[in-house]
Design an enzyme around this catalytic site. Structure first.
Site, PDB file in Angstrom:
ATOM      1  N   GLY A  66      35.687  37.163  31.476  1.00 18.18           N
ATOM      2  CA  GLY A  66      34.719  37.392  30.077  1.00 18.18           C
ATOM      3  C   GLY A  66      33.609  37.996  30.259  1.00 18.18           C
ATOM      4  O   GLY A  66      33.039  38.198  31.356  1.00 18.18           O
ATOM      5  N   CYS A 112      43.134  35.023  44.324  1.00 23.89           N
ATOM      6  CA  CYS A 112      43.051  34.172  43.039  1.00 23.89           C
ATOM      7  C   CYS A 112      42.534  32.694  43.543  1.00 23.89           C
ATOM      8  O   CYS A 112      42.841  32.171  44.789  1.00 23.89           O
ATOM      9  CB  CYS A 112      44.653  33.753  42.990  1.00 23.89           C
ATOM     10  SG  CYS A 112      44.913  32.616  41.752  1.00 23.89           S
ATOM     11  N   SER A 148      45.978  41.916  34.984  1.00 27.35           N
ATOM     12  CA  SER A 148      46.896  40.882  35.421  1.00 27.35           C
ATOM     13  C   SER A 148      46.837  39.660  35.032  1.00 27.35           C
ATOM     14  O   SER A 148      45.527  39.147  34.874  1.00 27.35           O
ATOM     15  CB  SER A 148      46.893  40.878  36.928  1.00 27.35           C
ATOM     16  OG  SER A 148      47.778  40.130  37.436  1.00 27.35           O
ATOM     17  N   LYS A 158      42.813  43.797  45.403  1.00 27.01           N
ATOM     18  CA  LYS A 158      41.959  43.227  44.434  1.00 27.01           C
ATOM     19  C   LYS A 158      41.002  42.215  45.073  1.00 27.01           C
ATOM     20  O   LYS A 158      41.507  41.135  45.659  1.00 27.01           O
ATOM     21  CB  LYS A 158      42.889  42.310  43.309  1.00 27.01           C
ATOM     22  CG  LYS A 158      42.018  41.788  42.319  1.00 27.01           C
ATOM     23  CD  LYS A 158      42.871  41.368  41.062  1.00 27.01           C
ATOM     24  CE  LYS A 158      41.964  40.984  39.914  1.00 27.01           C
ATOM     25  NZ  LYS A 158      42.975  40.730  38.650  1.00 27.01           N
ATOM     26  N   ALA A 189      42.787  27.954  35.155  1.00 26.86           N
ATOM     27  CA  ALA A 189      43.318  27.635  36.322  1.00 26.86           C
ATOM     28  C   ALA A 189      44.772  27.663  36.041  1.00 26.86           C
ATOM     29  O   ALA A 189      45.441  26.334  36.050  1.00 26.86           O
ATOM     30  CB  ALA A 189      42.857  26.267  36.937  1.00 26.86           C
ATOM     31  N   ILE A 190      45.344  28.658  35.754  1.00 27.49           N
ATOM     32  CA  ILE A 190      46.915  28.715  35.513  1.00 27.49           C
ATOM     33  C   ILE A 190      47.733  28.564  36.714  1.00 27.49           C
ATOM     34  O   ILE A 190      48.614  27.781  36.492  1.00 27.49           O
ATOM     35  CB  ILE A 190      47.307  30.315  35.163  1.00 27.49           C
ATOM     36  CG1 ILE A 190      46.471  30.760  33.916  1.00 27.49           C
ATOM     37  CG2 ILE A 190      48.912  30.176  34.627  1.00 27.49           C
ATOM     38  CD1 ILE A 190      46.450  30.136  32.607  1.00 27.49           C
ATOM     39  N   ILE A 198      36.695  43.159  39.567  1.00 27.89           N
ATOM     40  CA  ILE A 198      36.663  41.952  40.292  1.00 27.89           C
ATOM     41  C   ILE A 198      37.615  40.870  39.594  1.00 27.89           C
ATOM     42  O   ILE A 198      38.006  41.007  38.363  1.00 27.89           O
ATOM     43  CB  ILE A 198      35.316  41.102  40.365  1.00 27.89           C
ATOM     44  CG1 ILE A 198      34.746  40.893  38.848  1.00 27.89           C
ATOM     45  CG2 ILE A 198      34.368  41.887  41.038  1.00 27.89           C
ATOM     46  CD1 ILE A 198      33.371  40.106  38.710  1.00 27.89           C
ATOM     47  N   GLY A 202      40.882  42.188  30.475  1.00 31.89           N
ATOM     48  CA  GLY A 202      41.568  40.917  30.599  1.00 31.89           C
ATOM     49  C   GLY A 202      41.451  40.183  29.350  1.00 31.89           C
ATOM     50  O   GLY A 202      42.117  40.110  28.395  1.00 31.89           O
ATOM     51  N   ALA A 262      50.805  38.047  38.120  1.00 30.70           N
ATOM     52  CA  ALA A 262      51.196  37.920  39.661  1.00 30.70           C
ATOM     53  C   ALA A 262      52.404  37.566  39.928  1.00 30.70           C
ATOM     54  O   ALA A 262      52.977  36.455  39.190  1.00 30.70           O
ATOM     55  CB  ALA A 262      49.998  36.674  40.156  1.00 30.70           C
TER      56      ALA A 262
HETATM   57  C1  LIG Z   1      44.339  33.503  31.861  1.00 34.71           C
HETATM   58  C2  LIG Z   1      44.098  34.354  33.196  1.00 34.71           C
HETATM   59  C3  LIG Z   1      45.249  34.548  34.100  1.00 34.71           C
HETATM   60  C4  LIG Z   1      44.849  35.688  35.212  1.00 34.71           C
HETATM   61  N1  LIG Z   1      45.887  35.822  36.076  1.00 34.71           N
HETATM   62  C5  LIG Z   1      45.846  36.645  37.202  1.00 34.71           C
HETATM   63  C6  LIG Z   1      46.858  36.845  38.062  1.00 34.71           C
HETATM   64  O1  LIG Z   1      47.885  36.342  37.837  1.00 34.71           O
HETATM   65  N2  LIG Z   1      46.414  37.671  39.004  1.00 34.71           N
HETATM   66  C7  LIG Z   1      45.248  38.362  39.156  1.00 34.71           C
HETATM   67  O2  LIG Z   1      45.148  39.069  40.069  1.00 34.71           O
HETATM   68  N3  LIG Z   1      44.269  38.178  38.119  1.00 34.71           N
HETATM   69  C8  LIG Z   1      44.594  37.085  37.413  1.00 34.71           C
HETATM   70  N4  LIG Z   1      43.452  36.999  36.342  1.00 34.71           N
HETATM   71  C9  LIG Z   1      42.070  37.696  36.463  1.00 34.71           C
HETATM   72  C10 LIG Z   1      42.063  39.043  35.654  1.00 34.71           C
HETATM   73  O3  LIG Z   1      43.187  39.840  35.823  1.00 34.71           O
HETATM   74  C11 LIG Z   1      40.619  39.848  35.809  1.00 34.71           C
HETATM   75  O4  LIG Z   1      40.399  39.991  37.104  1.00 34.71           O
HETATM   76  C12 LIG Z   1      39.467  38.779  35.288  1.00 34.71           C
HETATM   77  O5  LIG Z   1      39.598  37.936  34.397  1.00 34.71           O
HETATM   78  C13 LIG Z   1      38.229  39.571  34.907  1.00 34.71           C
HETATM   79  O6  LIG Z   1      38.382  40.451  33.863  1.00 34.71           O
HETATM   80  P1  LIG Z   1      38.152  39.831  32.296  1.00 34.71           P
HETATM   81  O7  LIG Z   1      36.787  39.422  32.448  1.00 34.71           O
HETATM   82  O8  LIG Z   1      38.214  41.301  31.487  1.00 34.71           O
HETATM   83  O9  LIG Z   1      39.162  39.049  32.038  1.00 34.71           O
HETATM   84  C14 LIG Z   1      43.309  36.101  35.527  1.00 34.71           C
HETATM   85  C15 LIG Z   1      42.732  35.923  34.263  1.00 34.71           C
HETATM   86  C16 LIG Z   1      42.623  35.281  33.288  1.00 34.71           C
HETATM   87  C17 LIG Z   1      41.770  34.896  32.255  1.00 34.71           C
END
Ligand SMILES: Cc1cc2nc3c(=O)[nH]c(=O)nc-3n(C[C@H](O)[C@H](O)[C@H](O)COP(=O)(O)O)c2cc1C
Ligand SMILES: Cc1cc2nc3c(=O)[nH]c(=O)nc-3n(C[C@H](O)[C@H](O)[C@H](O)COP(=O)(O)OP(=O)(O)OC[C@H]3O[C@@H](n4cnc5c(N)ncnc54)[C@H](O)[C@@H]3O)c2cc1C
Ligand code: FES
Lengths: 257, 313
Positions: free
Chosen positions: B217, B130, B21, B165, B70-71, B191, B265, B46
């Site tokens: 990341g 979040c 997401s 989540k 920090a969107i 996570i 992600g 979201a």
């Molecule tokens: C730019 C960005 C926006 C994200 N927006 C959401 C979100 O709207 N809702 C949510 O549950 N997680 C959000 N996440 C978290 C990701 O879904 C994920 O849980 C987290 O980034 C860890 O995975 P990754 O290391 O593969 O990115 C966001 C992550 C990033 C980097």
């Protein structure tokens, strides 16, 4: 169409202090629609530095399937990029975003191209295309000092080119905005630091002004909401443009900067 | 032989790989690059009741092998997601997992009730984690009793299974997992990002306008693995694992830790084709490791030898 391609480096050289000109071969050159579009470059094969770097396309040649970028060696990513040699390949995603609308000026009209530092490169292809169309182009470029100046001769081929430096070591001492005041023109295309764009937007609200804006990016294609800016004339305060996919070039009145 | 199909509550997936997401919008952008039908599922951005602009920019900052964001839950709002984004996504034969967010309990409940009626939404991902919004979000994700209560309320109205989540920003992740399990969760996703900060050495100020942001990341992968390892042993809930996944090897590691599916992600930003390439590479990797099916890998790091499925190597 956006493509990810391993692009071979045709030439790569330092053309001013820490300013590099990089030309690569890419099949996606045929997909480039307008000057001012950009690409997203993966600077390492590993995961550190992690994110791609957005760099503007400064010129392209559809017959040779080549395009050129000009970038400043700043931090970790562009430093790594600057070490690559001719013949090596770089992972590039592009072409991205929407460029300058060449169609907005007519033959015989005067277009003023204003660039600040590393905002100058995307104006090069624009200048070329406007000139080919019969538009009269004038350039005003601002740099910190003499060693930062690049492409003055190249731009001069297309039209009058005034260079300013902050420290006065080259050209006119001062800021681009000081010089523009004395010029006549029909519209402005500009790219550079936000304070410069803001000043131009404010000063010339009665003219056609197109701005190319920068923001830190994640995806570069419009999916992550990292690079948004607010739109002008919106009382709700909720409407936005994504710089990577709606921009990076906007009409000045479209965006709040 | 299909080595990748998995079944989780509400989700019959052709493979266990899905974009996470917030990293994939509502799919439109990535659909220009590849056929979304390749994906196991899609976790959409979201959704809150009203349109949200989110935080001021800069919203992202790169860190070592990771990034902060920090969107601030920017999204077009519930009505638009239901009337425009989900119908657009329904052209693909891919189950959608809708990420549900809010500031107060009532908002979560309303989003869950309405969005779960959409025919292509096969599950909800309840975003109680979040780190980037001032109210709600984080409190729901760090206090077990509050998380349990919210899960219960959302379960009452949702027409599809609910995955909660989890936030890694807690001292005891097991306690959180058990609380939402008691609240009726059908699964977990974990996570979310870890709260962090980056300061610009030139200006001396935080780079993010919001000052803090969520770290994601490769840098967070060991934390995700450890948390899934701990949680999967003490709950019966299936886990969709995420946090730094960028390769087929990483996917196997998450399964070994205890995941039954995974989400990718940040890696989409680095390589927009990462999901399809992982899906393509997994069967060969499973073959090399001696597994007939990916589900044999789940929990291998902690299961007793006797509990392990037959394994050639
Ligand atoms: C730019 C960005 C926006 C994200 N927006 C959401 C979100 O709207 N809702 C949510 O549950 N997680 C959000 N996440 C978290 C990701 O879904 C994920 O849980 C987290 O980034 C860890 O995975 P990754 O290391 O593969 O990115 C966001 C992550 C990033 C980097
Ligand atoms: C649409 C667009 C076009 C651009 N065109 C050019 C160009 O033609 N030539 C050029 O020299 N520069 C250009 N830039 C700026 C360029 O992207 C940054 O200078 C570069 O990303 C810095 O990376 P680094 O590794 O040197 O710095 P680092 O400090 O290591 O970068 C860290 C992170 O911050 C991001 N970042 C840092 N500065 C900027 C910035 N000014 N804008 C956006 N992201 C930034 C990086 O992408 C990276 O994610 C452009 C930026 C945008 C948004
Ligand atoms: S960088 Fe992701 S939306 Fe612009």
């Amino acid at each position: 169409m956006i493509t990810k391609e391993m692009c071979q480096i045709v030439s790569h050289k330092e053309i001013a202090a820490d300013i590099f000109e990089l030309t690569v071969k890419a099949n996606f050159v045929g997909q480039i629609k307008a000057p001012g579009q950009f690409v997203h470059i993966r600077v390492s094969n590993g995961w550190d530095p992690l994110l791609r770097r957005p760099i503007s396309i400064s010129s392209f040649d559809k017959k040779k399937n080549q395009f050129t970028m000009i970038y400043r060696k700043e931090g970790k990513g562009t430093q790594l990029l600057s070490q690559l040699d001719t013949g090596e390949v770089v992972d590039i995603l592009g072409p991205l975003g929407n460029g300058f609308p060449v169609g907005e000026v007519d033959k015989g009209q005067i277009a003023l191209l204003v660039g600040g530092g590393i905002g100058v490169p995307p104006l090069y292809e624009l200048s070329k295309q406007l000139t080919e169309k019969g538009v009269i182009v004038k350039h005003v470029f601002g740099f910190q000092s003499e060693s930062d100046v690049f492409y003055e001769k190249e731009f001069s081929n297309y039209g009058e080119t005034i260079v300013t430096t902050v420290d006065g070591s080259y050209g006119v001492k001062g800021l681009v905005t000081d010089v523009i005041k004395s010029l006549s023109f029909d519209c402005i295309f500009t790219c550079g630091p936000t304070p410069m764009l803001r000043a131009i937007k404010q000063e010339y609200s009665n003219k056609k002004v197109f701005l190319s804006i920068e923001e830190r990016m994640g995806c570069g294609i419009g999916a992550c909401f990292a690079c948004v800016c607010k739109t002008g004339n919106d009382p709700s305060g909720n409407s936005y443009k994504k710089i990577c996919s709606d921009g990076p070039v906007f009409r000045a009145e479209e965006v709040l900067i | 032989m299909n080595r990748l199909n998995v079944e989780l509550p509400g989700l019959k997936l052709k493979n266990p790989i899905m974009p996470a997401s917030g990293c994939f919008g509502f799919g439109r952008e990535y659909s220009q690059l590849y056929d979304l039908n390749l994906l196991g599922a899609i976790m959409i951005k979201a959704t809150t009741v009203e349109t949200r602009f989110g935080n001021p920019t800069p919203r992202v900052a790169e860190t070592h092998a990771g990034m902060l964001n920090a969107i601030g839950l920017q999204n077009p709002g519930l009505d638009k997601v239901i009337s425009e984004e989900l119908p657009w996504l329904s052209q693909y034969n891919v189950p959608i997992i809708a990420n549900v967010a809010g500031s107060v309990e009532e908002e979560y409940v309303e989003v869950a009730r309405e969005i779960s009626k959409s025919p292509n939404v096969h599950a909800l991902e309840l975003n109680i984690s979040c780190p980037n919004v001032k109210t709600g979000g984080i409190a729901f994700g760090t206090i077990p009793e509050v998380a349990k209560q919210l899960t219960r309320k959302v379960k009452e109205v949702s027409e599809v299974p609910v995955y909660v989540k989890l936030s890694p920003n807690v001292t005891n992740i097991v306690e959180m997992a058990k609380a939402v399990e008691a609240g009726g969760a059908d699964g977990l996703s974990m996570i979310n990002t870890l709260v962090g900060m980056k300061i610009d050495i030139k200006t001396g100020k935080p780079i993010l306008a919001n000052r803090t942001g969520g770290l994601s990341g490769p840098a967070i992968k060991p934390i995700a693995i450890r948390m899934i390892y701990e949680v999967s042993q003490v709950t019966n809930l299936p886990i969709i694992g995420m946090g730094g996944i960028q390769s087929a090897e990483d996917v196997i590691e998450f399964f070994y830790a205890g995941a039954s599916a995974v989400a990718v992600g940040t890696a989409n930003f680095v390589d927009p084709f990462v999901c399809p390439s992982i899906i393509e590479q997994l069967p060969e990797l499973l073959e090399k490791l001696g597994f007939d099916h990916i589900s044999e890998c789940t929990g291998r790091s902690w299961k007793q030898n006797g509990q392990l499925a037959y394994h050639r190597s």
